[in-house]
Motif scaffolding. Structure first.
Motif, mmCIF file in Angstrom:
data_model
loop_
_atom_site.group_PDB
_atom_site.id
_atom_site.type_symbol
_atom_site.label_atom_id
_atom_site.label_comp_id
_atom_site.label_asym_id
_atom_site.label_seq_id
_atom_site.Cartn_x
_atom_site.Cartn_y
_atom_site.Cartn_z
ATOM 1 N N ALA A 17 42.196 72.976 -44.698
ATOM 2 C CA ALA A 17 42.981 73.478 -45.826
ATOM 3 C C ALA A 17 44.466 73.191 -45.660
ATOM 4 N N PHE A 18 44.945 73.237 -44.430
ATOM 5 C CA PHE A 18 46.368 73.021 -44.162
ATOM 6 C C PHE A 18 46.840 71.698 -44.747
ATOM 7 N N PHE A 19 46.069 70.635 -44.545
ATOM 8 C CA PHE A 19 46.478 69.311 -45.018
ATOM 9 C C PHE A 19 46.263 69.132 -46.521
ATOM 10 N N MET A 20 45.685 70.144 -47.175
ATOM 11 C CA MET A 20 45.531 70.115 -48.629
ATOM 12 C C MET A 20 46.693 70.793 -49.341
ATOM 13 N N LEU A 21 47.554 71.484 -48.582
ATOM 14 C CA LEU A 21 48.695 72.170 -49.189
ATOM 15 C C LEU A 21 49.704 71.144 -49.720
ATOM 16 N N PRO A 22 50.138 71.254 -50.969
ATOM 17 C CA PRO A 22 51.096 70.301 -51.528
ATOM 18 C C PRO A 22 52.384 70.199 -50.727
ATOM 19 N N GLU A 23 52.891 71.328 -50.216
ATOM 20 C CA GLU A 23 54.142 71.307 -49.472
ATOM 21 C C GLU A 23 53.993 70.570 -48.139
ATOM 22 N N VAL A 24 52.803 70.652 -47.542
ATOM 23 C CA VAL A 24 52.539 69.929 -46.296
ATOM 24 C C VAL A 24 52.426 68.439 -46.567
ATOM 25 N N GLN A 25 51.688 68.063 -47.590
ATOM 26 C CA GLN A 25 51.547 66.650 -47.948
ATOM 27 C C GLN A 25 52.897 66.024 -48.291
ATOM 28 N N LYS A 26 53.726 66.771 -48.995
ATOM 29 C CA LYS A 26 55.048 66.264 -49.381
ATOM 30 C C LYS A 26 55.927 66.028 -48.158
ATOM 31 N N GLU A 27 55.945 66.975 -47.218
ATOM 32 C CA GLU A 27 56.783 66.858 -46.021
ATOM 33 C C GLU A 27 56.323 65.711 -45.136
ATOM 34 N N LEU A 28 55.023 65.577 -44.944
ATOM 35 C CA LEU A 28 54.509 64.512 -44.095
ATOM 36 C C LEU A 28 54.700 63.138 -44.732
ATOM 37 N N SER A 29 54.497 63.048 -46.042
ATOM 38 C CA SER A 29 54.690 61.771 -46.740
ATOM 39 C C SER A 29 56.151 61.345 -46.693
ATOM 40 N N LYS A 30 57.053 62.300 -46.846
ATOM 41 C CA LYS A 30 58.491 62.013 -46.776
ATOM 42 C C LYS A 30 58.859 61.428 -45.415
ATOM 43 N N ASN A 31 58.318 62.021 -44.360
ATOM 44 C CA ASN A 31 58.627 61.533 -43.017
ATOM 45 C C ASN A 31 57.980 60.190 -42.733
ATOM 46 N N TYR A 32 56.777 59.975 -43.233
ATOM 47 C CA TYR A 32 56.141 58.666 -43.069
ATOM 48 C C TYR A 32 56.975 57.579 -43.750
ATOM 49 N N ASP A 33 57.490 57.873 -44.930
ATOM 50 C CA ASP A 33 58.321 56.891 -45.652
ATOM 51 C C ASP A 33 59.573 56.540 -44.845
ATOM 52 N N LEU A 34 60.159 57.541 -44.195
ATOM 53 C CA LEU A 34 61.356 57.299 -43.387
ATOM 54 C C LEU A 34 61.016 56.515 -42.122
ATOM 55 N N LEU A 35 59.929 56.877 -41.477
ATOM 56 C CA LEU A 35 59.556 56.231 -40.218
ATOM 57 C C LEU A 35 59.108 54.782 -40.420
ATOM 58 N N TYR A 36 58.605 54.474 -41.617
ATOM 59 C CA TYR A 36 58.181 53.108 -41.909
ATOM 60 C C TYR A 36 59.152 52.414 -42.869
ATOM 61 N N LYS A 37 60.382 52.837 -42.820
ATOM 62 C CA LYS A 37 61.391 52.274 -43.710
ATOM 63 C C LYS A 37 61.569 50.777 -43.484
ATOM 64 N N ASN A 38 61.458 50.338 -42.247
ATOM 65 C CA ASN A 38 61.699 48.926 -41.924
ATOM 66 C C ASN A 38 60.425 48.132 -41.626
ATOM 67 N N SER A 39 59.279 48.729 -41.907
ATOM 68 C CA SER A 39 58.026 47.999 -41.667
ATOM 69 C C SER A 39 56.945 48.512 -42.613
ATOM 70 N N ALA A 40 55.928 47.718 -42.790
ATOM 71 C CA ALA A 40 54.839 48.074 -43.701
ATOM 72 C C ALA A 40 53.921 49.109 -43.053
ATOM 73 N N LYS A 41 53.436 50.040 -43.866
ATOM 74 C CA LYS A 41 52.492 51.018 -43.350
ATOM 75 C C LYS A 41 51.155 50.343 -43.066
ATOM 76 N N PRO A 42 50.453 50.850 -42.060
ATOM 77 C CA PRO A 42 49.147 50.260 -41.727
ATOM 78 C C PRO A 42 48.073 50.707 -42.712
ATOM 79 N N ASP A 43 46.933 50.080 -42.648
ATOM 80 C CA ASP A 43 45.763 50.530 -43.395
ATOM 81 C C ASP A 43 45.085 51.597 -42.544
#
Length: 297
Positions: free
Chosen positions: A180-206
Motif C-alpha cells: 500500500a505504501f507504494f500506492m500512495l500518490p505522495e510517495v509516488q510523486k516524491e520517488l518519481s521526482k528524485n528519479y528524474d533528478l538522478l537520471y537527469k544526465n542519462s536515460a532511465k533503464p527498462d
C-alpha cells in the motif's frame, strides 16, 4: 491482513504466562473484571500489534469501554497511521496523530472478549465470557463495522527522500501495508521526482528487464528512507552522479544486491528484496517478515 484468532485453551495459556511474567519486570494490563476508561497508559517500549507491526515507544492508549473490548491509541509526535478504507480498498495517511485508531476484540458467538497488553507479547485478545473464538483487529473504534484498518505506522518527519542512515525511527508496516505504501500518490510523486533528478544526465533503464537480485554491473541500488520506510532506488554507476552526491559512491561499492535481514520471529526465511513499480519507475524494499530490513554495511 492476518487476524489473530485465539481458542479458549490458547487464551488461558497466554493469560497464565502473562500473569507469571507480570510478577517480574514486565507490565501487564489484563486482570480486571472491568477497566478504567479514564486511565491512560504509555508504552515504554515498542509494542507488537496484530503479529506484524509495532507501535512506537511513547504511544498512549486507553480502553474505550468498561468491558475492555477495545482500546484507542495516540501516537507520539512525528508519527502517523497508514490506513485502509475497507469500503473501496483505498489507502491514506491519517493526519490526526490519534487517527481515531486502536485495537478491538470481537467474539464469534455469544459473550465478550477483552483486549490485553503485555510487554513481551504486545496486544491480543482474551476470552471474557466468549463462547466461541476471539478475533483482534487493528481498526478504527469509531466505526464498529471496521470500515478502516491500520496497515502501518509511518514517520512523517521523514517526508522527503533521505539517506537511509539519517533516520533511526523506522516505519512499521504489515505485509499489505508494504504494498500500500507504494500506492500512495505522495510517495509516488516524491520517488518519481528524485528519479528524474538522478537520471537527469542519462536515460532511465527498462526496469522490467532488470532483476534486482541479479543486477548488471553498471547499476547499483542506493539505500534511502521516506516516511521511515527503507527504499532502494536503481541508479547508474556514473562519475557525474557521484560528484553531485558523494555518498552514492560508497553505496555503489557495496555488494549487490543489498542484503535483507529479519530480526523478528515471523517469516525470517521469506525476508527478501522485492520490487514495486509505478509511473514508469520502480523502487525496491525488503519484505517477508515483521522486521525485514536492508542491511547497513
Amino acid at each position: 491482513m492476518k487476524s489473530r484468532t485465539l481458542t479458549l485453551l490458547k487464551s488461558t495459556l497466554i493469560l497464565y504466562v502473562t500473569l507469571l511474567s507480570s510478577c517480574s519486570h514486565d507490565k501487564a494490563v489484563i486482570d480486571k473484571e472491568s477497566v478504567d476508561i479514564n486511565q491512560i497508559y504509555k508504552l515504554e517500549e515498542p509494542a507488537l500489534l496484530d503479529d506484524n507491526m509495532y507501535l512506537p515507544k511513547g504511544t498512549e492508549w486507553h480502553y474505550t469501554n468498561e468491558k475492555g473490548s477495545a482500546v484507542s491509541f495516540t501516537l507520539p509526535k512525528g508519527y502517523s497511521y497508514l490506513m485502509k478504507r475497507e469500503s473501496d480498498g483505498s489507502y491514506y495517511v491519517a493526519s490526526d496523530p490519534s487517527g481515531g485508531s486502536g485495537y478491538s476484540c470481537s467474539c464469534s458467538k455469544s459473550g465478550s472478549c477483552k483486549v490485553f497488553y503485555q510487554s513481551k507479547v504486545g496486544y491480543g485478545c482474551l476470552q471474557d465470557g466468549c463462547t466461541g473464538s476471539c478475533t483482534g483487529t487493528p481498526s478504527t473504534p469509531k466505526t464498529p463495522d471496521k470500515q478502516e484498518t491500520i496497515v502501518g505506522i509511518l514517520n512523517n518527519k521523514n517526508d522527503q527522500l533521505e539517506n537511509l542512515s539519517a533516520y533511526s525511527n523506522r516505519a512499521s508496516l504489515t505485509t499489505e501495508g508494504k504494498k500500500a505504501f507504494f500506492m500512495l500518490p505522495e510517495v509516488q510523486k516524491e520517488l518519481s521526482k528524485n528519479y528524474d533528478l538522478l537520471y537527469k544526465n542519462s536515460a532511465k533503464p527498462d526496469f522490467d528487464k532488470i532483476d534486482p537480485n541479479n543486477l548488471p554491473s553498471t547499476y547499483f541500488i542506493g539505500k534511502f528512507s521516506l516516511l521511515g520506510v527503507e527504499i532502494g532506488l536503481l541508479l547508474p554507476k556514473e562519475e557525474s552522479l557521484f560528484r553531485v552526491i558523494p555518498g552514492l559512491r560508497t553505496m555503489a561499492a557495496e555488494p549487490a544486491p543489498p542484503a535483507c535481514s529479519c530480526s523478528g520471529k515471523h517469516g525470517g526465511d521469506n525476508c527478501k528484496l522485492h520490487k514495486d513499480c509505478f509511473l514508469g519507475n520502480c523502487a525496491y524494499s525488503c519484505s517477508g517478515c515483521t522486521t525485514c530490513s536492508m542491511a547497513m554495511d
